[in-house]
Design a protein around this motif. Structure first.
Motif, PDB file in Angstrom:
ATOM      1  N   VAL A  91      -9.092  -2.731   2.024  1.00 45.72           N
ATOM      2  CA  VAL A  91      -7.855  -1.848   1.078  1.00 45.72           C
ATOM      3  C   VAL A  91      -8.276  -2.054  -0.357  1.00 45.72           C
ATOM      4  N   ASP A 137      -1.335  -2.541   4.836  1.00 45.65           N
ATOM      5  CA  ASP A 137      -1.251  -3.454   3.829  1.00 45.65           C
ATOM      6  C   ASP A 137      -2.228  -4.450   3.702  1.00 45.65           C
ATOM      7  N   SER A 153      -5.633   0.797  -6.851  1.00 48.03           N
ATOM      8  CA  SER A 153      -5.555   2.368  -7.230  1.00 48.03           C
ATOM      9  C   SER A 153      -6.570   2.545  -8.160  1.00 48.03           C
ATOM     10  N   SER A 206       0.872  -1.073  -0.056  1.00 46.20           N
ATOM     11  CA  SER A 206      -0.104   0.111  -0.013  1.00 46.20           C
ATOM     12  C   SER A 206       0.846   1.269   0.010  1.00 46.20           C
ATOM     13  N   GLY A 236      -6.777   1.393   3.379  1.00 47.71           N
ATOM     14  CA  GLY A 236      -5.448   1.216   2.764  1.00 47.71           C
ATOM     15  C   GLY A 236      -5.509   1.403   1.164  1.00 47.71           C
ATOM     16  N   LEU A 284      -3.741   0.595  -2.337  1.00 49.92           N
ATOM     17  CA  LEU A 284      -2.437  -0.165  -2.987  1.00 49.92           C
ATOM     18  C   LEU A 284      -1.892   0.723  -4.065  1.00 49.92           C
TER      19      LEU A 284
END
Length: 402
Positions: free
Chosen positions: A142, A132, A145, A127, A181, A183
């Motif tokens: 998480v 993570d 993008s 991340s 989070g 990535l």
């Protein structure tokens, strides 16, 4: 011969040279755009190859080997008992959108796996913000993008998953997750992942079942269900042979040979490589013939000029260099314009479609360098014959030609 002399000679025949440059530009435009599409797909495919090559993907026996179907959680322990298995991890998830839109690549997905898989997997996810994936807890997510950009989410925000359908349905179920989070961009499938805990992944899997399996006497307990198992072999164990052993010893599952999956990805990659090659051939035919024709006509029109230069002491190599330099400049200018056009087109389309996770192109520095280098080499090769013809002219004959 200076660059100013070359440009002056080309400007004297600006219409013809302009058309020639346009021909090369069109070819390089096709090369760069089609090549950027191939680069985007090959990047996705390379990610799939890297991910699937170090473990065995196990799915329901009725699936196609790429996931799908339901597996009992008890199958994980049975697979762990197979000789040669080092570790096996349950995976579960579902689509991240109730109404999935078309995506050029991976669709948005809610994914999860049992704790500890990151210690075995060669495909590492990290991340750039927050936690993570290995540290995600129940109720947390998480985001890859692309999916974070699509929904404009950052660490600390709340995201409802799966995203509700446009037309409300009575049986739709979703849940709020806290984004913990984001990535780092991989340019592969994880960019579209919403990674949750295994418990939340099982819940999402259960929520995606038909209503009849979620309520009443036929209700299925989602805590005992998973959608796949990732199996890692002990050092030195052949994974293809281990997959066959799992299929033989554990009923109700299908262990996919890593080689079979990797070969499937590579065969797709060949298709897009052929697209790039076809674009290069188009540029070769269109641009090359244009340069040859233009330079031959230039030699014919400049017989007297060439004869005069040779009469006053110009060597054969000087004339050869002059015409080769002109053809190279034509190739360079045409290639630069074509590459600029390709950059504008790919960037514009990617910008328009980014919100829908439909980015079609990846114009890499290497591809840009290849396109520009190809146009220069094309101009040089296409100018060889006219240049030799000009260099070999007898000055006496050349002076008498007009």
């Amino acid at each position: 011969m200076t660059i100013l002399e070359i440009l002056r000679n080309l400007w004297r025949r600006k219409l013809r040279n302009g058309l020639t440059i346009s021909g090369i530009a069109i070819g390089i435009l096709a090369f760069s755009t089609m090549g950027a599409m191939a680069e985007k797909n090959n990047k996705l495919i390379d990610g799939g190859v890297k991910y699937f090559s170090d473990h065995i993907a196990v799915s329901d026996s009725s699936s196609n080997g790429f996931g799908g179907g339901l597996i009992g959680l008890d199958k994980v322990e049975k697979i762990k008992q197979v000789s040669g298995v080092a570790a096996a991890f349950a995976t579960a998830g579902a689509g991240a959108k109730a109404d999935p839109s078309f995506s050029f690549g991976a669709n948005d997905q809610i994914v999860s796996s049992a704790p500890g898989e990151d210690q075995y997997s060669g495909f590492k996810l990290t991340s750039i913000k927050g936690k993570d994936p290995k540290d995600v807890q129940d109720g947390e997510v998480v985001l890859g993008s692309d999916i974070a950009k699509e929904f404009n989410k950052n660490v600390g925000d709340t995201l409802f998953l799966p995203v509700a359908p446009k037309e409300p349905r009575a049986d739709f179920v979703g849940h709020d997750y806290k984004v913990v989070g984001i990535l780092d961009k991989t340019l592969t499938a994880p960019d579209n992942f919403a990674i949750v805990s295994l418990r939340d992944g099982q819940r999402a899997l259960g929520d995606s079942l038909p209503p009849a399996l979620r309520t009443g006497p036929t209700k299925v307990d989602s805590t005992n269900l998973i959608s796949g198992i990732d199996v890692f072999g002990q050092p030195g164990v052949n994974l293809d042979d281990l997959a066959k052993k799992i299929n033989k010893e554990v009923p109700g599952v299908r262990a996919q040979s890593p080689t079979e999956l990797v070969n499937a990805f590579k065969s797709i990659s060949l298709i897009f490589s052929a697209i790039t090659l076809g674009s290069a051939l188009l540029a070769l035919v269109v641009g090359g013939l244009s340069v040859v024709n233009t330079m031959l006509m230039s030699v014919t029109e400049r017989y007297r000029e060439i004869g005069l230069k040779k009469a006053v002491g110009a060597k054969t190599r000087h004339v050869l260099q002059e015409f080769l330099a002109e053809s190279v400049v034509i190739g360079l200018v045409g290639g630069s314009l074509g590459l600029l056009g390709g950059f504008i087109i790919t960037t514009t389309i990617n910008g328009i479609t980014a919100a829908q996770n439909l980015e079609l192109f990846l114009l890499t520095p290497n591809l840009a360098a290849y396109a520009l280098g190809f146009s220069v080499v094309l101009g040089a090769i296409a100018g060889v014959i006219p240049a030799f013809r000009a260099a070999r002219l007898d000055p006496v004959i050349a002076l008498r030609s007009q």
